[in-house]
Design an enzyme around this catalytic site. Structure first.
Site, short mmCIF file in Angstrom:
data_model
loop_
_atom_site.label_atom_id
_atom_site.label_comp_id
_atom_site.label_asym_id
_atom_site.label_seq_id
_atom_site.Cartn_x
_atom_site.Cartn_y
_atom_site.Cartn_z
N HIS A 306 0.84 -1.19 0.00
CA HIS A 306 0.00 0.00 0.00
C HIS A 306 0.88 1.23 0.00
O HIS A 306 1.94 1.24 0.63
CB HIS A 306 -0.92 0.02 1.23
CG HIS A 306 -2.08 0.93 1.05
ND1 HIS A 306 -2.00 2.28 1.34
CD2 HIS A 306 -3.32 0.71 0.58
CE1 HIS A 306 -3.16 2.83 1.04
NE2 HIS A 306 -3.98 1.92 0.58
N ASP A 364 -8.07 -5.30 -0.03
CA ASP A 364 -8.60 -5.94 -1.23
C ASP A 364 -8.30 -7.42 -1.31
O ASP A 364 -8.98 -8.17 -2.01
CB ASP A 364 -8.06 -5.25 -2.48
CG ASP A 364 -8.68 -3.89 -2.66
OD1 ASP A 364 -9.80 -3.72 -2.17
OD2 ASP A 364 -8.05 -3.01 -3.24
N1 CMC Z 1 4.36 -7.32 -5.20
C1 CMC Z 1 5.70 -7.32 -5.32
N2 CMC Z 1 6.48 -6.26 -5.08
C2 CMC Z 1 5.88 -5.13 -4.68
C3 CMC Z 1 4.48 -5.03 -4.54
C4 CMC Z 1 3.71 -6.19 -4.79
N3 CMC Z 1 2.38 -6.16 -4.66
N4 CMC Z 1 4.16 -3.79 -4.14
C5 CMC Z 1 5.30 -3.11 -4.04
N5 CMC Z 1 6.35 -3.91 -4.37
C6 CMC Z 1 7.78 -3.57 -4.31
C7 CMC Z 1 8.21 -2.67 -5.47
O1 CMC Z 1 8.66 -3.45 -6.55
C8 CMC Z 1 9.29 -1.86 -4.83
O2 CMC Z 1 10.44 -2.66 -4.72
P1 CMC Z 1 11.92 -1.99 -4.86
O3 CMC Z 1 12.01 -1.00 -3.72
O4 CMC Z 1 12.86 -3.13 -4.74
O5 CMC Z 1 11.96 -1.33 -6.20
C9 CMC Z 1 8.78 -1.62 -3.41
O6 CMC Z 1 7.95 -2.76 -3.13
C10 CMC Z 1 7.99 -0.34 -3.22
O7 CMC Z 1 6.97 -0.32 -4.21
P2 CMC Z 1 6.34 1.00 -4.84
O8 CMC Z 1 5.76 0.66 -6.17
O9 CMC Z 1 7.33 2.12 -4.78
O10 CMC Z 1 5.21 1.30 -3.80
P3 CMC Z 1 4.00 2.25 -4.02
O11 CMC Z 1 3.70 2.85 -2.69
O12 CMC Z 1 4.22 3.20 -5.15
O13 CMC Z 1 2.85 1.23 -4.50
C11 CMC Z 1 0.93 -0.11 -4.60
C12 CMC Z 1 1.75 0.89 -3.77
C13 CMC Z 1 -0.39 -0.40 -3.86
C14 CMC Z 1 0.55 0.53 -5.96
C15 CMC Z 1 1.75 -1.40 -4.82
O14 CMC Z 1 2.10 -1.97 -3.57
C16 CMC Z 1 1.03 -2.42 -5.68
O15 CMC Z 1 1.11 -2.35 -6.92
N6 CMC Z 1 0.30 -3.42 -5.05
C17 CMC Z 1 -0.48 -4.37 -5.77
C18 CMC Z 1 -1.80 -3.72 -6.15
C19 CMC Z 1 -2.75 -3.60 -4.97
O16 CMC Z 1 -2.96 -4.53 -4.22
N7 CMC Z 1 -3.36 -2.38 -4.85
C20 CMC Z 1 -4.40 -2.14 -3.85
C21 CMC Z 1 -4.06 -1.09 -2.86
S1 CMC Z 1 -5.24 -1.09 -1.50
C22 CMC Z 1 -6.72 -0.54 -2.18
C23 CMC Z 1 -6.74 0.89 -2.50
O17 CMC Z 1 -6.55 1.71 -1.60
O18 CMC Z 1 -6.99 1.21 -3.68
#
Ligand code: CMC
Length: 429
Positions: A306, A364
């Site tokens: 998240h 989710d």
């Molecule tokens: N699976 C594998 N690796 C992950 C994931 C994941 N689901 N989420 C983040 N990472 C890794 C990412 O690759 C990065 O690694 P590194 O630092 O080595 O490059 C690190 O964790 C930080 O990720 P980020 O993309 O910078 O984090 P963010 O805060 O921008 O992304 C997110 C948040 C929710 C978009 C992401 O965690 C994601 O894509 N999750 C899967 C989709 C999901 O379940 N979304 C629902 C969110 S809750 C409902 C809502 O509020 O809408």
């Protein structure tokens, strides 16, 4: 001028900016005068450090895993309150008294039916259209059906539009579902509570009576409550940005629905369940965990991680409890998808990659499991999220419209394109 200030040095010059404090949470540096003073913009794609508004609706402390609606912790609301009461709280700022709640429930109930002409509007869609595609269109079209409540300068019309959307969203979502399965639309029943009425509109058919199970209705109500608002997330910011141009409320909420659909946001519940099904059996989990860690593979574990919660998602804790209750009732513990979910949760919570990056199961992950057990197709998951979030979008939209400092939202950019150049006629290219 506030007491605290922040100093910014650029070359030999130092500029001072006020630091503003909210009631709780990090202070903010007020940079509204930055461009005028320095000729510079700030750069923050993804808004990771930028507060775009003042708000008194929802507070999140991502490090503590805390979510408050108007100050009330989400776990208390999910276990002791109900969705309609939470709607009142989000919209008006305080918990309602008995008479206020009765009046509010009555107002919502009186608006649950949609204009009969809307039935024909649905028939223009293909039967296999995604419910979110239908919702985006139908919610936007409400401005055409209810144009007597589109004057955003009139507080009475704003109120009517708000109640209309909260009341009609379940009907609109249920109709999208019924249309996709080829069953007749079911009219709302005003003797049922909000969640039971939604289940009734989705699952009852003219040929036989449908009895709503109270455990399922409670789980549904919790899903609505847990998704009701979430501060300045992508879809809410979309609603605010759309509303900042004084667009009508139905258009703004339709924009929110469209944004929510993305798999990184509300579409994650559908994506999470599809992923569990794709994994299929517990023995294939390691393969998917490896893919999630592989930076050359775009695959991510859906339902994990998240942007704001870097401890745990407090909504996930409540949802996990609901998932257990529903699965016990429906007797689907042996369901292979659920087994994959439970095992994946265990492995991901102990794997250093996920632990170091604080990637916990989010709301989710569990809501998808419940909705699947109740009988919803995955394509309905995000539509259910949208109907739950409508009240949050509206509360935030109303707050913005009522703010005397409201300005049209207009981000700036760091331009990397070509400088000015002369047009070359086609014959010379
Ligand atoms: N699976 C594998 N690796 C992950 C994931 C994941 N689901 N989420 C983040 N990472 C890794 C990412 O690759 C990065 O690694 P590194 O630092 O080595 O490059 C690190 O964790 C930080 O990720 P980020 O993309 O910078 O984090 P963010 O805060 O921008 O992304 C997110 C948040 C929710 C978009 C992401 O965690 C994601 O894509 N999750 C899967 C989709 C999901 O379940 N979304 C629902 C969110 S809750 C409902 C809502 O509020 O809408």
């Amino acid at each position: 001028m506030s007491e605290k200030t922040a100093k910014l040095s650029i070359g030999d010059e130092t500029f001072e900016f006020p630091v503003l404090s909210g009631s709780v949470g990090p202070d903010v540096i007020d940079i509204r005068s930055l461009y005028a003073k320095t000729g510079l913009f700030t750069y923050d794609p993804g808004f990771t450090s930028t507060a775009a508004c003042d708000s008194s609706i929802t507070y999140i402390d991502g490090d503590k895993g805390e979510l408050l609606y108007r100050g009330y912790p989400i776990d208390q609301l999910a276990s002791q309150s109900n969705y309609l009461e939470v709607c009142y709280l989000l919209l008006y700022g305080e918990l309602p008294g008995k008479a206020e709640l009765k009046d509010f429930a009555n107002r919502v109930t009186r608006h649950t039916m949609v204009h009969e002409q809307m039935h024909y509007f649905y028939r223009g869609f293909r039967r296999d259209a995604h419910p979110m595609a239908i919702m985006t269109g139908v919610v936007g079209a409400m401005a055409a059906f209810y144009h007597d409540s589109t004057d955003i300068g009139d507080p009475v019309q704003r109120e009517i539009a708000s109640i209309r959307m909260i009341a009609k969203m379940p009907t609109i979502a249920a109709m999208a579902y019924k249309y996709s399965v080829g069953q007749p639309f079911v009219y709302p029943r005003n003797d049922l509570d909000y969640a039971s009425n939604f289940l009734h509109m989705c699952f009852s058919v003219p040929a036989e009576e449908y009895k709503v199970d109270p455990v399922v209705a409670k789980a549904m109500d919790r899903i609505f409550t847990l998704h009701a608002d979430h501060e300045q997330n992508a879809s809410t910011s979309t609603v605010r940005l759309s509303g900042s141009s004084d667009a009508n409320p139905f258009a703004c909420i339709a924009a929110g629905v469209a944004c929510l659909w993305g798999p990184a946001h509300g579409g994650a519940n559908e994506a999470a369940l599809n992923m569990l099904r794709e994994i299929g059996t517990v023995d294939r989990i390691p393969e998917f965990i490896e893919r999630a860690k592989d930076k050359s593979d775009p695959f991510r574990l859906m339902g994990f991680g998240h942007r704001v919660y870097k401890n745990y998602d407090p909504r996930a804790a409540v949802m996990q409890e609901s998932a257990r209750e529903v699965l016990e009732l429906l007797g689907v513990e042996d369901n292979p998808t659920l087994q994959v979910a439970q095992e994946l949760e265990k492995i991901a919570l102990s794997d250093p990659y996920f632990v170091e990056r604080k990637l916990y199961p989010n709301v989710d992950f569990y809501s998808g499991i419940i909705l699947d057990a109740v009988g919803f197709p995955t394509s309905m998951f995000t539509a259910i999220f949208a109907l739950s979030r409508t009240v949050g979008w509206i509360a935030q939209w109303k707050e913005m419209i009522g703010d005397p400092q409201k300005k049209i939202g207009r981000p700036r950019q760091l331009y990397n394109g070509s400088g000015a150049r002369d047009y070359v006629p086609l014959s010379e290219r």
